[in-house]
Scaffold this motif. Structure first.
Motif, PDB file in Angstrom:
ATOM      1  N   UNK A 187      50.774 -19.574 -70.826  1.00  0.00           N
ATOM      2  CA  UNK A 187      51.808 -20.586 -70.619  1.00  0.00           C
ATOM      3  C   UNK A 187      52.017 -21.428 -71.877  1.00  0.00           C
ATOM      4  N   UNK A 188      51.039 -21.448 -72.761  1.00  0.00           N
ATOM      5  CA  UNK A 188      51.170 -22.202 -74.013  1.00  0.00           C
ATOM      6  C   UNK A 188      51.671 -21.342 -75.158  1.00  0.00           C
ATOM      7  N   UNK A 189      51.890 -20.044 -74.879  1.00  0.00           N
ATOM      8  CA  UNK A 189      52.476 -19.191 -75.898  1.00  0.00           C
ATOM      9  C   UNK A 189      51.511 -18.346 -76.701  1.00  0.00           C
ATOM     10  N   UNK A 190      50.245 -18.363 -76.360  1.00  0.00           N
ATOM     11  CA  UNK A 190      49.301 -17.489 -77.056  1.00  0.00           C
ATOM     12  C   UNK A 190      49.518 -16.053 -76.600  1.00  0.00           C
ATOM     13  N   UNK A 191      49.547 -15.145 -77.554  1.00  0.00           N
ATOM     14  CA  UNK A 191      49.870 -13.754 -77.247  1.00  0.00           C
ATOM     15  C   UNK A 191      48.716 -12.816 -77.553  1.00  0.00           C
ATOM     16  N   UNK A 192      48.765 -11.674 -76.874  1.00  0.00           N
ATOM     17  CA  UNK A 192      47.775 -10.613 -77.078  1.00  0.00           C
ATOM     18  C   UNK A 192      48.509  -9.284 -76.954  1.00  0.00           C
ATOM     19  N   UNK A 193      48.234  -8.360 -77.874  1.00  0.00           N
ATOM     20  CA  UNK A 193      48.932  -7.083 -77.892  1.00  0.00           C
ATOM     21  C   UNK A 193      47.946  -5.922 -77.933  1.00  0.00           C
ATOM     22  N   UNK A 194      48.344  -4.822 -77.330  1.00  0.00           N
ATOM     23  CA  UNK A 194      47.613  -3.574 -77.507  1.00  0.00           C
ATOM     24  C   UNK A 194      47.776  -3.140 -78.963  1.00  0.00           C
ATOM     25  N   UNK A 195      46.738  -2.535 -79.506  1.00  0.00           N
ATOM     26  CA  UNK A 195      46.792  -2.110 -80.912  1.00  0.00           C
ATOM     27  C   UNK A 195      47.967  -1.175 -81.164  1.00  0.00           C
ATOM     28  N   UNK A 196      48.307  -0.363 -80.177  1.00  0.00           N
ATOM     29  CA  UNK A 196      49.347   0.649 -80.353  1.00  0.00           C
ATOM     30  C   UNK A 196      50.748   0.061 -80.507  1.00  0.00           C
ATOM     31  N   UNK A 197      50.929  -1.208 -80.140  1.00  0.00           N
ATOM     32  CA  UNK A 197      52.268  -1.812 -80.215  1.00  0.00           C
ATOM     33  C   UNK A 197      52.342  -2.977 -81.194  1.00  0.00           C
ATOM     34  N   UNK A 198      51.217  -3.363 -81.773  1.00  0.00           N
ATOM     35  CA  UNK A 198      51.216  -4.487 -82.713  1.00  0.00           C
ATOM     36  C   UNK A 198      52.172  -4.220 -83.870  1.00  0.00           C
ATOM     37  N   UNK A 199      52.963  -5.246 -84.184  1.00  0.00           N
ATOM     38  CA  UNK A 199      53.920  -5.117 -85.272  1.00  0.00           C
ATOM     39  C   UNK A 199      55.242  -4.510 -84.860  1.00  0.00           C
ATOM     40  N   UNK A 200      55.311  -3.953 -83.661  1.00  0.00           N
ATOM     41  CA  UNK A 200      56.566  -3.342 -83.182  1.00  0.00           C
ATOM     42  C   UNK A 200      57.132  -4.074 -81.966  1.00  0.00           C
ATOM     43  N   UNK A 201      56.261  -4.571 -81.101  1.00  0.00           N
ATOM     44  CA  UNK A 201      56.681  -5.253 -79.868  1.00  0.00           C
ATOM     45  C   UNK A 201      56.419  -6.752 -79.999  1.00  0.00           C
ATOM     46  N   UNK A 202      57.288  -7.543 -79.376  1.00  0.00           N
ATOM     47  CA  UNK A 202      57.112  -8.993 -79.348  1.00  0.00           C
ATOM     48  C   UNK A 202      57.312  -9.494 -77.924  1.00  0.00           C
ATOM     49  N   UNK A 203      56.319 -10.208 -77.408  1.00  0.00           N
ATOM     50  CA  UNK A 203      56.432 -10.797 -76.082  1.00  0.00           C
ATOM     51  C   UNK A 203      56.793 -12.279 -76.231  1.00  0.00           C
ATOM     52  N   UNK A 204      57.642 -12.753 -75.332  1.00  0.00           N
ATOM     53  CA  UNK A 204      58.019 -14.165 -75.319  1.00  0.00           C
ATOM     54  C   UNK A 204      58.291 -14.580 -73.883  1.00  0.00           C
ATOM     55  N   UNK A 205      58.444 -15.878 -73.666  1.00  0.00           N
ATOM     56  CA  UNK A 205      58.681 -16.346 -72.307  1.00  0.00           C
ATOM     57  C   UNK A 205      59.499 -17.620 -72.299  1.00  0.00           C
ATOM     58  N   UNK A 206      60.125 -17.846 -71.154  1.00  0.00           N
ATOM     59  CA  UNK A 206      60.864 -19.077 -70.891  1.00  0.00           C
ATOM     60  C   UNK A 206      60.199 -19.709 -69.677  1.00  0.00           C
ATOM     61  N   UNK A 207      59.395 -20.729 -69.918  1.00  0.00           N
ATOM     62  CA  UNK A 207      58.637 -21.325 -68.807  1.00  0.00           C
ATOM     63  C   UNK A 207      59.551 -21.965 -67.766  1.00  0.00           C
ATOM     64  N   UNK A 208      60.637 -22.562 -68.207  1.00  0.00           N
ATOM     65  CA  UNK A 208      61.540 -23.221 -67.265  1.00  0.00           C
ATOM     66  C   UNK A 208      62.173 -22.224 -66.304  1.00  0.00           C
ATOM     67  N   UNK A 209      62.364 -20.992 -66.785  1.00  0.00           N
ATOM     68  CA  UNK A 209      62.988 -19.959 -65.965  1.00  0.00           C
ATOM     69  C   UNK A 209      61.969 -18.980 -65.382  1.00  0.00           C
ATOM     70  N   UNK A 210      60.685 -19.196 -65.658  1.00  0.00           N
ATOM     71  CA  UNK A 210      59.639 -18.269 -65.200  1.00  0.00           C
ATOM     72  C   UNK A 210      59.996 -16.828 -65.557  1.00  0.00           C
TER      73      UNK A 210
END
Length: 121
Positions: free
Chosen positions: A53-76
């Motif tokens: 919820x604070x924006x800390x991210x974790x990625x599988x090694x296979x997608x690092x550098x190619x995928x980006x996760x993000x979120x909108x807390x107000x919209x869940x």
């Protein structure tokens, strides 16, 4: 009743991009960690990326550098921007969310129905 509704999957050529979205709806007080998992045919479901919820991210090694996760807390809502897609990224992608339904309820784990991502070579 809480639902996670995914969108954005489809067919793309190798090297292309897709953006997945997952919106949580229903009686929700707040959301904790959210993320994406995937399951390819004949394989176990695996973690792709998570975000707190604070924006800390974790990625599988296979997608690092190619995928980006993000979120909108107000919209869940949680997003997964997928670039430089490879045929091995082909899978059903599932959204996951840890949600509180009220200020006093425990955290529950919810899953979406899944959206197909197919990457052609």
């Amino acid at each position: 009743q809480v639902q996670l509704v995914e969108s954005g999957g489809g067919l793309v050529q190798a090297g292309g991009s897709l953006r997945l979205s997952c919106a949580a709806s229903g009686s929700i007080f707040s959301s904790n960690a959210m993320g994406w998992y995937r399951q390819a045919p004949g394989k176990q479901r695996e973690l792709v990326a998570t975000i707190t919820s604070r924006g800390s991210t974790n990625y599988a090694d296979s997608v690092k550098g190619r995928f980006t996760i993000s979120r909108d807390n107000a919209q869940n809502t949680v997003y997964l921007q997928m670039n430089s897609l490879k045929p091995e990224d082909t899978a059903v992608y599932y959204c996951n969310a840890h949600l509180f339904r009220t200020a006093w309820s425990p955290e529950y784990d919810y899953w979406g129905q899944g959206t197909q991502v197919t990457v052609s070579s």
